[in-house]
Design a protein around this motif. Structure first.
Motif, PDB file in Angstrom:
ATOM      1  N   LEU A  54       4.605  21.580  25.228  1.00  0.00           N
ATOM      2  CA  LEU A  54       3.571  21.344  24.204  1.00  0.00           C
ATOM      3  C   LEU A  54       2.960  19.956  24.385  1.00  0.00           C
ATOM      4  CD1 LEU A  54       1.976  21.996  21.639  1.00  0.00           C
ATOM      5  CD2 LEU A  54       4.018  21.435  20.308  1.00  0.00           C
ATOM      6  N   LEU A  55       3.785  18.951  24.617  1.00  0.00           N
ATOM      7  CA  LEU A  55       3.294  17.593  24.854  1.00  0.00           C
ATOM      8  C   LEU A  55       2.380  17.557  26.074  1.00  0.00           C
ATOM      9  CD1 LEU A  55       3.256  14.496  24.391  1.00  0.00           C
ATOM     10  CD2 LEU A  55       5.308  14.392  25.833  1.00  0.00           C
ATOM     11  N   ASN A  56       2.817  18.158  27.172  1.00  0.00           N
ATOM     12  CA  ASN A  56       2.004  18.158  28.390  1.00  0.00           C
ATOM     13  C   ASN A  56       0.670  18.863  28.190  1.00  0.00           C
ATOM     14  OD1 ASN A  56       3.756  16.654  29.963  1.00  0.00           O
ATOM     15  ND2 ASN A  56       4.915  18.452  30.602  1.00  0.00           N
ATOM     16  N   GLN A  57       0.692  19.991  27.491  1.00  0.00           N
ATOM     17  CA  GLN A  57      -0.562  20.712  27.252  1.00  0.00           C
ATOM     18  C   GLN A  57      -1.468  19.946  26.282  1.00  0.00           C
ATOM     19  OE1 GLN A  57      -0.586  24.970  26.881  1.00  0.00           O
ATOM     20  NE2 GLN A  57       1.408  25.135  27.897  1.00  0.00           N
ATOM     21  N   CYS A  58      -0.865  19.255  25.326  1.00  0.00           N
ATOM     22  CA  CYS A  58      -1.639  18.431  24.381  1.00  0.00           C
ATOM     23  C   CYS A  58      -2.325  17.284  25.138  1.00  0.00           C
ATOM     24  CB  CYS A  58      -0.711  17.892  23.301  1.00  0.00           C
ATOM     25  SG  CYS A  58      -1.546  16.965  22.006  1.00  0.00           S
ATOM     26  N   ILE A  59      -1.569  16.620  25.992  1.00  0.00           N
ATOM     27  CA  ILE A  59      -2.129  15.539  26.806  1.00  0.00           C
ATOM     28  C   ILE A  59      -3.252  16.072  27.693  1.00  0.00           C
ATOM     29  CG2 ILE A  59      -1.616  14.008  28.767  1.00  0.00           C
ATOM     30  CD1 ILE A  59       1.167  13.577  27.451  1.00  0.00           C
ATOM     31  N   PHE A  98      -5.006   9.141  18.329  1.00  0.00           N
ATOM     32  CA  PHE A  98      -4.245   9.829  19.370  1.00  0.00           C
ATOM     33  C   PHE A  98      -4.015   8.920  20.570  1.00  0.00           C
ATOM     34  CE2 PHE A  98      -4.092  12.222  23.336  1.00  0.00           C
ATOM     35  CZ  PHE A  98      -2.974  13.001  23.109  1.00  0.00           C
ATOM     36  N   TYR A  99      -5.071   8.298  21.086  1.00  0.00           N
ATOM     37  CA  TYR A  99      -4.946   7.486  22.284  1.00  0.00           C
ATOM     38  C   TYR A  99      -4.096   6.242  22.030  1.00  0.00           C
ATOM     39  CZ  TYR A  99      -8.062  10.640  24.609  1.00  0.00           C
ATOM     40  OH  TYR A  99      -8.601  11.773  25.177  1.00  0.00           O
ATOM     41  N   SER A 100      -4.184   5.686  20.847  1.00  0.00           N
ATOM     42  CA  SER A 100      -3.346   4.547  20.497  1.00  0.00           C
ATOM     43  C   SER A 100      -1.875   4.927  20.533  1.00  0.00           C
ATOM     44  CB  SER A 100      -3.725   4.040  19.103  1.00  0.00           C
ATOM     45  OG  SER A 100      -2.840   3.029  18.693  1.00  0.00           O
ATOM     46  N   LYS A 101      -1.550   6.048  19.929  1.00  0.00           N
ATOM     47  CA  LYS A 101      -0.161   6.520  19.908  1.00  0.00           C
ATOM     48  C   LYS A 101       0.330   6.788  21.322  1.00  0.00           C
ATOM     49  CE  LYS A 101       3.504   7.981  17.733  1.00  0.00           C
ATOM     50  NZ  LYS A 101       4.294   7.146  16.865  1.00  0.00           N
ATOM     51  N   MET A 102      -0.484   7.429  22.124  1.00  0.00           N
ATOM     52  CA  MET A 102      -0.086   7.751  23.492  1.00  0.00           C
ATOM     53  C   MET A 102       0.105   6.485  24.336  1.00  0.00           C
ATOM     54  SD  MET A 102       0.226  11.050  24.007  1.00  0.00           S
ATOM     55  CE  MET A 102       1.000  11.115  22.410  1.00  0.00           C
ATOM     56  N   LEU A 103      -0.791   5.527  24.186  1.00  0.00           N
ATOM     57  CA  LEU A 103      -0.704   4.307  24.986  1.00  0.00           C
ATOM     58  C   LEU A 103       0.427   3.398  24.537  1.00  0.00           C
ATOM     59  CD1 LEU A 103      -4.499   3.560  25.394  1.00  0.00           C
ATOM     60  CD2 LEU A 103      -2.901   4.156  27.221  1.00  0.00           C
ATOM     61  N   THR A 109       5.456   8.548  29.377  1.00  0.00           N
ATOM     62  CA  THR A 109       4.813   8.082  30.607  1.00  0.00           C
ATOM     63  C   THR A 109       3.882   9.144  31.178  1.00  0.00           C
ATOM     64  OG1 THR A 109       6.708   8.812  31.901  1.00  0.00           O
ATOM     65  CG2 THR A 109       6.700   6.503  31.193  1.00  0.00           C
ATOM     66  N   ALA A 110       4.086  10.398  30.787  1.00  0.00           N
ATOM     67  CA  ALA A 110       3.233  11.479  31.289  1.00  0.00           C
ATOM     68  C   ALA A 110       1.773  11.228  30.928  1.00  0.00           C
ATOM     69  CB  ALA A 110       3.691  12.821  30.723  1.00  0.00           C
ATOM     70  N   PHE A 111       1.531  10.683  29.751  1.00  0.00           N
ATOM     71  CA  PHE A 111       0.157  10.428  29.328  1.00  0.00           C
ATOM     72  C   PHE A 111      -0.504   9.392  30.234  1.00  0.00           C
ATOM     73  CE2 PHE A 111      -2.989   7.932  27.027  1.00  0.00           C
ATOM     74  CZ  PHE A 111      -3.898   8.926  26.726  1.00  0.00           C
ATOM     75  N   ARG A 112       0.182   8.281  30.450  1.00  0.00           N
ATOM     76  CA  ARG A 112      -0.394   7.219  31.271  1.00  0.00           C
ATOM     77  C   ARG A 112      -0.620   7.711  32.703  1.00  0.00           C
ATOM     78  NH1 ARG A 112      -1.254   2.248  32.852  1.00  0.00           N
ATOM     79  NH2 ARG A 112      -1.624   0.663  31.322  1.00  0.00           N
ATOM     80  N   ASN A 113       0.315   8.492  33.228  1.00  0.00           N
ATOM     81  CA  ASN A 113       0.170   9.020  34.582  1.00  0.00           C
ATOM     82  C   ASN A 113      -1.039   9.954  34.691  1.00  0.00           C
ATOM     83  OD1 ASN A 113       2.463   7.611  35.316  1.00  0.00           O
ATOM     84  ND2 ASN A 113       3.817   9.371  35.144  1.00  0.00           N
ATOM     85  N   ARG A 114      -1.217  10.825  33.704  1.00  0.00           N
ATOM     86  CA  ARG A 114      -2.364  11.745  33.717  1.00  0.00           C
ATOM     87  C   ARG A 114      -3.668  10.979  33.520  1.00  0.00           C
ATOM     88  NH1 ARG A 114      -4.386  14.789  35.534  1.00  0.00           N
ATOM     89  NH2 ARG A 114      -5.380  15.993  33.916  1.00  0.00           N
ATOM     90  N   LEU A 115      -3.663   9.977  32.638  1.00  0.00           N
ATOM     91  CA  LEU A 115      -4.859   9.162  32.428  1.00  0.00           C
ATOM     92  C   LEU A 115      -5.233   8.455  33.726  1.00  0.00           C
ATOM     93  CD1 LEU A 115      -7.034   8.047  30.521  1.00  0.00           C
ATOM     94  CD2 LEU A 115      -5.409   6.245  29.865  1.00  0.00           C
TER      95      LEU A 115
END
Length: 189
Positions: A54-59, A98-103, A109-115
């Motif tokens: 779910l996290l990966n698909q959300c990202i 959303f982006y604040s929470k992810m960063l 780390t999946a978010f930063r890697n995908r970004l």
């Protein structure tokens, strides 16, 4: 896709995103997601393998929207670099929670890697679309611009966006242009 399935998936994604804004990822449970989405646990598991899926698909969903909203379509070269950057910063500003929470989350780390992967793709497309070549190592240059841009975005969001999105776009573009002028590795084909 069936409307009911899409509606359930969106409700689950929205509930998960809302919970992410309220608490750390590690503390979110499938039961909380299901309750907030007004579905049962089984429905969550019928759409997502587990909370990490779910996290990966959300990202993926959020980054795809960022990319779709901020990049020129096809061979549309009428959008300038500044316009693309303005659209990017405007989109980030509209979705700052959303982006604040992810960063700011050290555990995601999946978010930063995908970004970063998305930014690399974007920089490469901009170079290709504008016919820019380099005498140096293109891969290093792309990594430099992608990492620098992410660093600026991260600073801007985590510091409560102290400047307007237009100002940020202007400043970032100015820095990129200065880099080209100072080092002169880029030339038009």
């Amino acid at each position: 896709m069936d409307r009911r399935i899409e509606k359930s998936r969106q409700a689950i994604m929205d509930a998960f995103t809302k919970l992410m804004l309220e608490k750390d990822f590690e503390k979110i449970t499938i039961n909380e997601i299901a309750e907030l989405a007004n579905v049962n646990r089984g429905t969550v598991y019928s759409h997502y393998v587990d909370i990490f899926d779910l996290l990966n698909q959300c990202i993926e969903n959020h980054l795809n929207k960022l990319f779709e909203n901020c990049q020129p379509r096809g061979n549309d070269s009428s959008i300038s670099g500044k316009d693309a950057l303005c659209k990017t910063f405007n989109y980030l500003e509209q979705n700052a929670f959303f982006y604040s929470k992810m960063l700011m989350s050290k555990s995601i780390t999946a978010f930063r890697n995908r970004l970063h992967a998305l930014m690399v793709k974007s920089v490469e497309e901009q170079l290709d679309m504008n016919g820019i070549t380099t005498d140096g190592n293109r891969e290093i240059m792309v990594q430099y611009f992608a990492s620098a841009t992410i660093g600026v975005i991260e600073w801007w969001i985590t510091n409560s966006m102290p400047y307007s999105s237009e100002y940020m776009a202007e400043q970032l573009l100015s820095l990129m242009e200065r880099y080209q002028n100072v080092t002169a590795p880029l030339t038009r084909s």
